[in-house]
Enzyme design. Structure first.
Site, PDB file in Angstrom:
ATOM      1  N   LYS A  66       0.811  -1.224   0.000  1.00 28.53           N
ATOM      2  CA  LYS A  66       0.000   0.000   0.000  1.00 28.53           C
ATOM      3  C   LYS A  66       0.845   1.275   0.000  1.00 28.53           C
ATOM      4  O   LYS A  66       0.410   2.317  -0.491  1.00 28.53           O
ATOM      5  CB  LYS A  66      -0.959   0.009   1.194  1.00 28.53           C
ATOM      6  CG  LYS A  66      -2.055  -1.042   1.076  1.00 28.53           C
ATOM      7  CD  LYS A  66      -3.043  -0.954   2.218  1.00 28.53           C
ATOM      8  CE  LYS A  66      -4.117  -2.028   2.078  1.00 28.53           C
ATOM      9  NZ  LYS A  66      -5.170  -1.904   3.122  1.00 28.53           N
ATOM     10  N   ASP A 103      -9.736   2.812   1.954  1.00 33.57           N
ATOM     11  CA  ASP A 103      -9.744   2.150   3.263  1.00 33.57           C
ATOM     12  C   ASP A 103     -10.310   3.086   4.326  1.00 33.57           C
ATOM     13  O   ASP A 103     -11.120   2.677   5.158  1.00 33.57           O
ATOM     14  CB  ASP A 103      -8.325   1.742   3.675  1.00 33.57           C
ATOM     15  CG  ASP A 103      -7.878   0.433   3.058  1.00 33.57           C
ATOM     16  OD1 ASP A 103      -8.755  -0.371   2.674  1.00 33.57           O
ATOM     17  OD2 ASP A 103      -6.664   0.216   2.961  1.00 33.57           O
ATOM     18  N   GLY A 126      -0.445  -1.360  15.226  1.00 29.93           N
ATOM     19  CA  GLY A 126       0.192  -1.486  13.921  1.00 29.93           C
ATOM     20  C   GLY A 126       0.499  -0.125  13.324  1.00 29.93           C
ATOM     21  O   GLY A 126      -0.129   0.886  13.684  1.00 29.93           O
ATOM     22  N   GLY A 129       0.232   0.564   6.192  1.00 32.44           N
ATOM     23  CA  GLY A 129      -0.636   1.379   5.350  1.00 32.44           C
ATOM     24  C   GLY A 129      -2.067   1.461   5.845  1.00 32.44           C
ATOM     25  O   GLY A 129      -2.695   2.523   5.814  1.00 32.44           O
ATOM     26  N   LEU A 205      -9.579  -5.084  11.785  1.00 35.23           N
ATOM     27  CA  LEU A 205      -9.665  -4.975  10.326  1.00 35.23           C
ATOM     28  C   LEU A 205      -9.715  -6.341   9.656  1.00 35.23           C
ATOM     29  O   LEU A 205     -10.120  -6.463   8.505  1.00 35.23           O
ATOM     30  CB  LEU A 205      -8.488  -4.172   9.771  1.00 35.23           C
ATOM     31  CG  LEU A 205      -8.723  -2.656   9.624  1.00 35.23           C
ATOM     32  CD1 LEU A 205      -8.980  -1.993  10.979  1.00 35.23           C
ATOM     33  CD2 LEU A 205      -7.545  -1.981   8.938  1.00 35.23           C
ATOM     34  N   TYR A 207     -11.162  -9.944   8.695  1.00 29.32           N
ATOM     35  CA  TYR A 207     -12.520 -10.457   8.509  1.00 29.32           C
ATOM     36  C   TYR A 207     -12.547 -11.984   8.415  1.00 29.32           C
ATOM     37  O   TYR A 207     -13.611 -12.602   8.417  1.00 29.32           O
ATOM     38  CB  TYR A 207     -13.123  -9.881   7.220  1.00 29.32           C
ATOM     39  CG  TYR A 207     -12.396 -10.352   5.982  1.00 29.32           C
ATOM     40  CD1 TYR A 207     -12.833 -11.474   5.278  1.00 29.32           C
ATOM     41  CD2 TYR A 207     -11.243  -9.714   5.548  1.00 29.32           C
ATOM     42  CE1 TYR A 207     -12.138 -11.935   4.169  1.00 29.32           C
ATOM     43  CE2 TYR A 207     -10.541 -10.163   4.447  1.00 29.32           C
ATOM     44  CZ  TYR A 207     -10.994 -11.268   3.757  1.00 29.32           C
ATOM     45  OH  TYR A 207     -10.293 -11.731   2.674  1.00 29.32           O
TER      46      TYR A 207
END
Length: 258
Positions: A66, A103, A126, A129, A205, A207
């Site tokens: 990214k 995003d 974290g 990106g 984030l 899934y």
């Protein structure tokens, strides 16, 4: 002419995007559109990918490219430039590559319904990106944030310093790391989960799996939890709109909101 879309990343066999767009094209009877995964061992392979796929009409970008993709692009949207990360590329009418970040849009829209007045500060686990996009969204929502990193970085908190006081001060904990992603479902960020309360939101984030160990631990303490699926759907649909929006001939920014 058939239109090819795709995802660039590394080890992306698990990809949400390919399944989502393939089903979307079938459902909407877009028989001239297809979607493929492009697994690159290095971002330096990107120019070759473009040469070998002349019908490419739009790309998504995921971990770990990214930020690394930016030097290969001709232009960035205003918000992608501010964020410093790109997850969507538009092929403009005059053959240029323009980077966008959807995003942040997906995250912002998906977390908004969960927010209460006491959610004033966030810990972002974290520093890649995705975390930059989350930080940008939080800024727009007026929520203060602090990054958390395993390695020593300026303006980032070390995991070992997170304690009860940290949880008192930060009511929103967002996992932007890949820890817990299938098949490594027994992994989770190294934070003291016992300090979660019903006043906290734990947002992951990831899934896949639907409920990570991070979310399970937070949920067991009464925290509100949410995974990244809705965020992915929202960012995918925003990307689809960008790909299909006609470029203006002067090649100005076509969507300052992205």
């Amino acid at each position: 002419m058939n239109k090819l879309f795709g995802l660039i990343g590394k080890n992306i066999g698990y990809s949400f995007s390919k399944k989502y767009f393939t089903e979307k094209f079938e459902k909407e009877q877009l028989s001239d559109c297809s979607y493929e995964n492009f697994d690159l061992s290095a971002i330096s392979q990107f120019p070759k990918l473009l040469r070998e796929n002349p019908t490419l009409s739009g790309l998504n970008i995921t971990i770990p490219y990214k930020e690394k993709i930016i030097p290969y692009l001709d232009k960035l949207s205003k918000n992608a430039h501010k964020i410093g990360a790109v997850n969507c590329i538009k092929f403009t009418k005059n053959g240029k590559l323009k980077g966008y970040n959807t995003d942040y849009y997906g995250f912002k829209k998906s977390i908004l319904p969960l927010l209460q007045p006491h959610h004033q500060k966030a810990l972002i686990l974290g520093t890649g990106g995705a975390s930059k996009a989350v930080a940008f969204a939080l800024e727009e929502l007026g929520i203060l944030y602090t990054f958390v990193s395993r390695s020593k970085k300026e303006n980032a908190l070390d995991y070992k310093y997170i304690n009860a006081t940290t949880f008192d001060n930060y009511q929103l904990i967002i996992n932007c790391t890949p820890l817990g992603t299938h098949p490594n479902i027994e992994e989770c960020p190294p934070i003291p989960y016992d300090y979660f309360t019903p006043e906290h939101i734990a947002y992951d984030l990831i899934y896949n799996p639907e409920e990570t160990l991070f979310l399970k631990h937070a949920k067991s303490k009464g925290a509100v939890t949410k995974n990244g699926y809705e965020m992915l759907v929202l960012q995918a649909e925003k990307g689809w709109k960008i790909w299909n929006k006609k470029s203006i001939s002067t090649f100005r920014s076509t969507d300052t909101a992205i």
